[in-house]
Design a protein around this motif. Structure first.
Motif, PDB file in Angstrom:
ATOM      1  N   SER A 280      97.933  32.049  21.826  1.00 34.06           N
ATOM      2  CA  SER A 280      98.156  30.789  22.552  1.00 34.06           C
ATOM      3  C   SER A 280      96.883  29.938  22.588  1.00 34.06           C
ATOM      4  O   SER A 280      96.957  28.723  22.651  1.00 34.06           O
ATOM      5  N   LYS A 281      95.706  30.559  22.513  1.00 39.35           N
ATOM      6  CA  LYS A 281      94.446  29.792  22.491  1.00 39.35           C
ATOM      7  C   LYS A 281      94.382  28.902  21.252  1.00 39.35           C
ATOM      8  O   LYS A 281      93.867  27.798  21.298  1.00 39.35           O
ATOM      9  N   GLU A 282      94.930  29.396  20.125  1.00 38.24           N
ATOM     10  CA  GLU A 282      94.945  28.606  18.894  1.00 38.24           C
ATOM     11  C   GLU A 282      95.834  27.378  19.025  1.00 38.24           C
ATOM     12  O   GLU A 282      95.692  26.416  18.286  1.00 38.24           O
ATOM     13  N   LEU A 283      96.787  27.432  19.957  1.00 38.18           N
ATOM     14  CA  LEU A 283      97.699  26.310  20.173  1.00 38.18           C
ATOM     15  C   LEU A 283      97.183  25.389  21.268  1.00 38.18           C
ATOM     16  O   LEU A 283      97.864  24.466  21.676  1.00 38.18           O
ATOM     17  N   GLY A 284      95.986  25.669  21.760  1.00 38.02           N
ATOM     18  CA  GLY A 284      95.392  24.828  22.793  1.00 38.02           C
ATOM     19  C   GLY A 284      96.143  24.897  24.107  1.00 38.02           C
ATOM     20  O   GLY A 284      96.135  23.954  24.876  1.00 38.02           O
TER      21      GLY A 284
ATOM     22  N   GLU B 257     104.942  24.372  17.338  1.00 39.50           N
ATOM     23  CA  GLU B 257     105.451  23.398  16.384  1.00 39.50           C
ATOM     24  C   GLU B 257     104.910  23.750  15.010  1.00 39.50           C
ATOM     25  O   GLU B 257     103.707  23.837  14.823  1.00 39.50           O
ATOM     26  N   LYS B 258     105.795  23.986  14.048  1.00 34.77           N
ATOM     27  CA  LYS B 258     105.358  24.385  12.703  1.00 34.77           C
ATOM     28  C   LYS B 258     106.231  23.715  11.666  1.00 34.77           C
ATOM     29  O   LYS B 258     107.390  23.387  11.919  1.00 34.77           O
ATOM     30  N   SER B 259     105.661  23.567  10.485  1.00 32.14           N
ATOM     31  CA  SER B 259     106.380  23.005   9.352  1.00 32.14           C
ATOM     32  C   SER B 259     106.095  23.894   8.152  1.00 32.14           C
ATOM     33  O   SER B 259     104.931  24.148   7.846  1.00 32.14           O
TER      34      SER B 259
ATOM     35  N   VAL C 191     121.982  25.600   8.756  1.00 33.74           N
ATOM     36  CA  VAL C 191     121.456  24.382   8.145  1.00 33.74           C
ATOM     37  C   VAL C 191     121.127  24.701   6.687  1.00 33.74           C
ATOM     38  O   VAL C 191     120.619  25.781   6.383  1.00 33.74           O
ATOM     39  N   VAL C 192     121.418  23.754   5.787  1.00 37.69           N
ATOM     40  CA  VAL C 192     121.143  23.959   4.364  1.00 37.69           C
ATOM     41  C   VAL C 192     119.948  23.102   3.955  1.00 37.69           C
ATOM     42  O   VAL C 192     119.907  21.907   4.252  1.00 37.69           O
ATOM     43  N   PHE C 193     118.985  23.736   3.290  1.00 35.84           N
ATOM     44  CA  PHE C 193     117.791  23.038   2.815  1.00 35.84           C
ATOM     45  C   PHE C 193     117.747  23.057   1.300  1.00 35.84           C
ATOM     46  O   PHE C 193     118.200  24.011   0.671  1.00 35.84           O
ATOM     47  N   LYS C 194     117.169  22.012   0.727  1.00 39.08           N
ATOM     48  CA  LYS C 194     116.818  22.016  -0.688  1.00 39.08           C
ATOM     49  C   LYS C 194     115.390  22.544  -0.776  1.00 39.08           C
ATOM     50  O   LYS C 194     114.629  22.468   0.188  1.00 39.08           O
ATOM     51  N   ARG C 195     115.019  23.049  -1.939  1.00 43.14           N
ATOM     52  CA  ARG C 195     113.674  23.626  -2.079  1.00 43.14           C
ATOM     53  C   ARG C 195     112.569  22.576  -1.990  1.00 43.14           C
ATOM     54  O   ARG C 195     111.409  22.905  -1.807  1.00 43.14           O
ATOM     55  N   SER C 196     112.937  21.299  -2.095  1.00 41.27           N
ATOM     56  CA  SER C 196     111.948  20.219  -1.978  1.00 41.27           C
ATOM     57  C   SER C 196     111.682  19.852  -0.513  1.00 41.27           C
ATOM     58  O   SER C 196     110.787  19.066  -0.218  1.00 41.27           O
ATOM     59  N   GLN C 197     112.451  20.433   0.414  1.00 41.72           N
ATOM     60  CA  GLN C 197     112.339  20.062   1.825  1.00 41.72           C
ATOM     61  C   GLN C 197     111.418  21.007   2.600  1.00 41.72           C
ATOM     62  O   GLN C 197     110.983  22.029   2.088  1.00 41.72           O
ATOM     63  N   GLN C 198     111.169  20.624   3.853  1.00 42.08           N
ATOM     64  CA  GLN C 198     110.374  21.431   4.775  1.00 42.08           C
ATOM     65  C   GLN C 198     111.272  21.935   5.892  1.00 42.08           C
ATOM     66  O   GLN C 198     112.177  21.222   6.322  1.00 42.08           O
ATOM     67  N   LEU C 199     110.982  23.146   6.360  1.00 39.32           N
ATOM     68  CA  LEU C 199     111.633  23.662   7.564  1.00 39.32           C
ATOM     69  C   LEU C 199     110.691  23.342   8.721  1.00 39.32           C
ATOM     70  O   LEU C 199     109.527  23.739   8.702  1.00 39.32           O
ATOM     71  N   ASN C 200     111.170  22.567   9.675  1.00 41.02           N
ATOM     72  CA  ASN C 200     110.369  22.233  10.852  1.00 41.02           C
ATOM     73  C   ASN C 200     110.980  22.948  12.048  1.00 41.02           C
ATOM     74  O   ASN C 200     112.185  22.869  12.256  1.00 41.02           O
ATOM     75  N   PHE C 201     110.146  23.647  12.806  1.00 43.68           N
ATOM     76  CA  PHE C 201     110.681  24.236  14.031  1.00 43.68           C
ATOM     77  C   PHE C 201     109.759  23.949  15.196  1.00 43.68           C
ATOM     78  O   PHE C 201     108.569  23.756  15.049  1.00 43.68           O
ATOM     79  N   TRP C 202     110.382  23.903  16.357  1.00 44.99           N
ATOM     80  CA  TRP C 202     109.726  23.453  17.571  1.00 44.99           C
ATOM     81  C   TRP C 202     110.304  24.240  18.726  1.00 44.99           C
ATOM     82  O   TRP C 202     111.519  24.408  18.795  1.00 44.99           O
ATOM     83  N   MET C 203     109.452  24.764  19.569  1.00 50.70           N
ATOM     84  CA  MET C 203     109.939  25.537  20.716  1.00 50.70           C
ATOM     85  C   MET C 203     108.997  25.304  21.883  1.00 50.70           C
ATOM     86  O   MET C 203     107.783  25.367  21.728  1.00 50.70           O
ATOM     87  N   GLN C 204     109.563  25.006  23.032  1.00 49.06           N
ATOM     88  CA  GLN C 204     108.757  24.812  24.232  1.00 49.06           C
ATOM     89  C   GLN C 204     108.949  26.020  25.147  1.00 49.06           C
ATOM     90  O   GLN C 204     110.079  26.481  25.333  1.00 49.06           O
ATOM     91  N   VAL C 205     107.846  26.540  25.671  1.00 54.49           N
ATOM     92  CA  VAL C 205     107.880  27.739  26.514  1.00 54.49           C
ATOM     93  C   VAL C 205     107.332  27.375  27.889  1.00 54.49           C
ATOM     94  O   VAL C 205     106.315  26.684  27.991  1.00 54.49           O
ATOM     95  N   TYR C 206     108.028  27.838  28.916  1.00 49.11           N
ATOM     96  CA  TYR C 206     107.642  27.540  30.305  1.00 49.11           C
ATOM     97  C   TYR C 206     107.401  28.834  31.069  1.00 49.11           C
ATOM     98  O   TYR C 206     107.829  29.897  30.647  1.00 49.11           O
ATOM     99  N   ASN C 207     106.763  28.708  32.224  1.00 47.93           N
ATOM    100  CA  ASN C 207     106.575  29.816  33.172  1.00 47.93           C
ATOM    101  C   ASN C 207     105.771  30.983  32.600  1.00 47.93           C
ATOM    102  O   ASN C 207     106.060  32.142  32.887  1.00 47.93           O
TER     103      ASN C 207
ATOM    104  N   LYS D 182     116.756  33.644   7.884  1.00 46.85           N
ATOM    105  CA  LYS D 182     116.750  33.491   9.343  1.00 46.85           C
ATOM    106  C   LYS D 182     115.309  33.256   9.765  1.00 46.85           C
ATOM    107  O   LYS D 182     114.398  33.932   9.281  1.00 46.85           O
ATOM    108  N   VAL D 183     115.105  32.268  10.638  1.00 44.89           N
ATOM    109  CA  VAL D 183     113.777  32.054  11.218  1.00 44.89           C
ATOM    110  C   VAL D 183     113.835  32.572  12.652  1.00 44.89           C
ATOM    111  O   VAL D 183     114.806  32.335  13.372  1.00 44.89           O
ATOM    112  N   THR D 184     112.813  33.340  13.036  1.00 45.28           N
ATOM    113  CA  THR D 184     112.731  33.879  14.396  1.00 45.28           C
ATOM    114  C   THR D 184     111.369  33.542  14.968  1.00 45.28           C
ATOM    115  O   THR D 184     110.346  33.679  14.283  1.00 45.28           O
ATOM    116  N   ILE D 185     111.357  33.099  16.211  1.00 45.76           N
ATOM    117  CA  ILE D 185     110.101  32.852  16.931  1.00 45.76           C
ATOM    118  C   ILE D 185     110.112  33.766  18.145  1.00 45.76           C
ATOM    119  O   ILE D 185     111.065  33.754  18.929  1.00 45.76           O
ATOM    120  N   LYS D 186     109.045  34.586  18.271  1.00 46.57           N
ATOM    121  CA  LYS D 186     108.923  35.481  19.427  1.00 46.57           C
ATOM    122  C   LYS D 186     107.693  35.075  20.221  1.00 46.57           C
ATOM    123  O   LYS D 186     106.636  34.824  19.650  1.00 46.57           O
TER     124      LYS D 186
END
Length: 113
Positions: free
Chosen positions: A63-67, A76-78, A5-21, A90-94
């Motif tokens: 995870s407590k900070e995420l309620g 969910e972050k922006s 994905v290509v972003f301009k510097r005026s934009q935001q990177l939004n990422f979202w990940m749902q974790v189960y189990n 590269k964005v990585t979520i662990k």
């Protein structure tokens, strides 16, 4: 593979990940997970240099900070792109689950113009 994905510097990177189990601590009835997100700048190899990755941003959340108190959690972050120089990233979520002792990671490349 998909083109980054290509972003301009005026934009935001939004990422979202749902974790189960997620594992649940029987004493507290809540999960114990750590979320780490990281932005890495990638520089391609040339004839003279090896490929290189530089960590630009790394942040860790409990995870407590995420309620999150169940076996599920939503991350969910922006992030503003204004502070990043043009280039490949590269964005990585662990997610590290301290109860089940499992770790998962997802990453995606992106470009800043």
């Amino acid at each position: 593979p998909n083109a980054p994905v290509v972003f301009k510097r005026s934009q935001q990177l939004n990422f979202w990940m749902q974790v189960y189990n997620l594992g649940i601590d029987e004493a507290t009835k809540s999960n114990r997970a750590t979320v780490t997100y990281q932005i890495v700048k990638t520089v391609a190899a040339t004839a003279a240099t090896a490929a290189a990755e530089t960590v630009i941003l790394e942040k860790q959340l409990d995870s407590k900070e995420l309620g999150a108190h169940s076996d599920q959690m939503t991350v969910e972050k922006s992030l503003p792109m204004a502070g990043l120089d043009p280039g490949k990233y590269k964005v990585t979520i662990k997610i590290n689950d301290a109860i089940s002792k499992q770790e998962i990671a997802q990453s995606a490349p992106f470009v800043v113009e």
